[in-house]
Design a protein around this motif. Structure first.
Motif, mmCIF file in Angstrom:
data_model
loop_
_atom_site.group_PDB
_atom_site.id
_atom_site.type_symbol
_atom_site.label_atom_id
_atom_site.label_comp_id
_atom_site.label_asym_id
_atom_site.label_seq_id
_atom_site.Cartn_x
_atom_site.Cartn_y
_atom_site.Cartn_z
ATOM 1 N N GLU A 288 0.829 -1.209 0.000
ATOM 2 C CA GLU A 288 0.000 0.000 0.000
ATOM 3 C C GLU A 288 0.861 1.255 0.000
ATOM 4 O O GLU A 288 0.546 2.237 -0.682
ATOM 5 N N LYS A 289 1.947 1.241 0.761
ATOM 6 C CA LYS A 289 2.855 2.387 0.816
ATOM 7 C C LYS A 289 3.496 2.633 -0.542
ATOM 8 O O LYS A 289 3.587 3.781 -0.998
ATOM 9 N N VAL A 290 3.916 1.562 -1.216
ATOM 10 C CA VAL A 290 4.537 1.708 -2.524
ATOM 11 C C VAL A 290 3.544 2.275 -3.525
ATOM 12 O O VAL A 290 3.859 3.182 -4.311
ATOM 13 N N ALA A 291 2.314 1.741 -3.516
ATOM 14 C CA ALA A 291 1.291 2.246 -4.425
ATOM 15 C C ALA A 291 0.999 3.719 -4.165
ATOM 16 O O ALA A 291 0.812 4.513 -5.105
ATOM 17 N N ARG A 292 0.989 4.115 -2.881
ATOM 18 C CA ARG A 292 0.730 5.509 -2.531
ATOM 19 C C ARG A 292 1.874 6.419 -3.013
ATOM 20 O O ARG A 292 1.638 7.521 -3.514
ATOM 21 N N GLN A 296 1.646 9.478 -5.758
ATOM 22 C CA GLN A 296 2.078 10.831 -5.404
ATOM 23 C C GLN A 296 3.199 11.344 -6.302
ATOM 24 O O GLN A 296 3.699 12.449 -6.100
ATOM 25 N N GLY A 297 3.593 10.533 -7.278
ATOM 26 C CA GLY A 297 4.597 10.967 -8.241
ATOM 27 C C GLY A 297 6.027 10.686 -7.850
ATOM 28 O O GLY A 297 6.951 11.268 -8.443
ATOM 29 N N ALA A 298 6.258 9.810 -6.886
ATOM 30 C CA ALA A 298 7.626 9.474 -6.490
ATOM 31 C C ALA A 298 8.347 8.780 -7.641
ATOM 32 O O ALA A 298 7.744 8.022 -8.403
ATOM 33 N N THR A 299 9.637 9.022 -7.770
ATOM 34 C CA THR A 299 10.422 8.387 -8.828
ATOM 35 C C THR A 299 10.649 6.912 -8.489
ATOM 36 O O THR A 299 10.539 6.492 -7.323
ATOM 37 N N MET A 300 10.992 6.133 -9.503
ATOM 38 C CA MET A 300 11.267 4.716 -9.260
ATOM 39 C C MET A 300 12.473 4.555 -8.340
ATOM 40 O O MET A 300 12.553 3.604 -7.574
ATOM 41 N N ILE A 303 11.199 4.885 -4.814
ATOM 42 C CA ILE A 303 10.449 3.689 -4.445
ATOM 43 C C ILE A 303 11.405 2.530 -4.170
ATOM 44 O O ILE A 303 11.223 1.771 -3.206
ATOM 45 N N GLU A 304 12.444 2.412 -4.980
ATOM 46 C CA GLU A 304 13.424 1.347 -4.771
ATOM 47 C C GLU A 304 14.147 1.521 -3.438
ATOM 48 O O GLU A 304 14.387 0.552 -2.710
ATOM 49 N N ILE A 305 14.486 2.767 -3.088
ATOM 50 C CA ILE A 305 15.138 3.036 -1.795
ATOM 51 C C ILE A 305 14.228 2.619 -0.648
ATOM 52 O O ILE A 305 14.674 1.998 0.321
ATOM 53 N N TYR A 306 12.932 2.962 -0.764
ATOM 54 C CA TYR A 306 11.987 2.563 0.280
ATOM 55 C C TYR A 306 11.926 1.044 0.412
ATOM 56 O O TYR A 306 11.955 0.505 1.521
ATOM 57 N N LEU A 307 11.847 0.338 -0.736
ATOM 58 C CA LEU A 307 11.747 -1.121 -0.699
ATOM 59 C C LEU A 307 12.985 -1.756 -0.069
ATOM 60 O O LEU A 307 12.871 -2.689 0.727
ATOM 61 N N MET A 308 14.158 -1.227 -0.388
ATOM 62 C CA MET A 308 15.383 -1.791 0.178
ATOM 63 C C MET A 308 15.468 -1.520 1.676
ATOM 64 O O MET A 308 15.922 -2.378 2.440
#
Length: 338
Positions: A288-292, A296-300, A303-308
């Motif tokens: 859900e956080k990644v989709a949000r 909101q226009g976050a760059t890939m 998103i990759e930094i968040y996932l790691m």
């Protein structure tokens, strides 16, 4: 009591006040330029001795909290100087009360934190057949001021410190020019609240220690493991008695009672005789956080930094997970980014 050993002298000491000031500066370093923290920092050299004198004289008074309404949540914000004093109280009372608090409480400083609690539970799952896992419904909001104040008085013999704790409990909130007195519950996001929350459930910690069951608590979230149904029932009865005395209730949607073989979640992980997994709810919140972020226009790259970072958090501090990287990576790839 010798004034040199009184707790208020510790609260007002250079060591504690400087630690609290450093915490405040770090905690509010990104606050808006109009926040009073910048005035506190600008005039700190002149303000510090005045604050210390007020604490020692018992003349320091907390201001009202401000209600800040956001799009996703509402925050009750302490004045910067009040937050500093509350942090100083938390430092001193944390050191003072720690010997009286259970070693089975893992959210306090120096206890190992959530991952230590996870390791403890994972190490005992195979040796027990039954589990009772629950938490308190609306815990902070339902803490009784009179009960927690009596608990503090059992261990604190300093009228000035007790006066500050009393002010912290009986606070008042400003909401658009209207003032509301708080007669129940403790403040979210306050540095003193985790300690008061730990103290409030001390009767539960003591009962579990007397029963001899395996028991781990993090804030108001706990797990009890028992080898027999009879011991489990005794633990459940004891929990119900303590919670009734403290005037709180179990959360109906977060209570699990049954066999360990069915599995249960705790602090973001799933426990079963088959091993330790990441809880489905934890993965769901991540997706859900990644989709949000994507919406909101976050760059890939962001998103990759968040996932790691999320994956490092999942893996850090625990034994090897039964769910391997390939399965989790497939889950990450299934996040709806389009």
């Amino acid at each position: 009591m010798d004034n040199g050993s009184a707790l208020i002298w510790q609260v007002a000491s250079d060591r504690v006040i400087d630690l609290a000031y450093g915490w405040l500066c770090k905690r509010r370093q990104h606050y808006h330029c109009n926040n009073e923290v910048w005035q506190v920092r600008r005039w700190w050299t002149e303000t510090k001795p005045i604050l210390q004198a007020q604490l020692l004289a018992g003349t320091y008074w907390f201001r009202e909290q401000r209600l800040i309404r956001g799009s996703e949540r509402t925050v009750e914000l302490w004045h910067a100087m009040d937050a500093l004093v509350l942090k100083a109280l938390a430092i001193v009372l944390g050191e003072h009360l720690r010997p009286y608090l259970s070693e089975r409480v893992f959210h306090l400083a120096g206890s190992g934190g959530a991952k230590a609690a996870v390791r403890e539970v994972a190490g005992q799952v195979g040796a027990n057949a039954f589990v009772f896992r629950t938490d308190v419904k609306g815990y902070y909001a339902n803490i009784d001021h009179g009960i927690v104040m009596e608990m503090v008085k059992r261990y604190v013999d300093d009228d000035k410190v007790l006066g500050l704790v009393g002010q912290y409990l009986a606070r008042f909130v400003s909401d658009g020019g209207e003032y509301r007195d708080i007669v129940q519950g403790i403040s979210l996001g306050c540095p003193l609240s985790p300690l008061m929350g730990a103290l409030y459930l001390k009767p539960l910690d003591d009962r579990m220690a007397a029963l001899g069951c395996f028991y781990v608590r993090f804030m108001d979230d706990w797990v009890i493991l028992a080898p027999t149904r009879w011991k489990l029932r005794r633990a459940i009865r004891a929990v119900n008695e303590v919670m009734a005395a403290l005037r709180v209730e179990k959360h109906p949607d977060k209570t699990v009672i049954g066999r360990v073989t069915r599995g249960f979640d705790f602090l973001g992980y799933w426990f079963s005789p088959g091993g330790l997994h990441v809880a489905a709810k934890t993965v769901h919140r991540m997706t859900e956080k990644v989709a949000r972020l994507y919406e909101q226009g976050a760059t890939m790259g962001c998103i990759e930094i968040y996932l790691m970072r999320w994956w490092r958090w999942v893996r850090s501090g625990v034994a090897r997970l039964s769910r391997d990287w390939d399965v989790l990576w497939l889950t990450l790839l299934s996040v709806p980014l389009r």
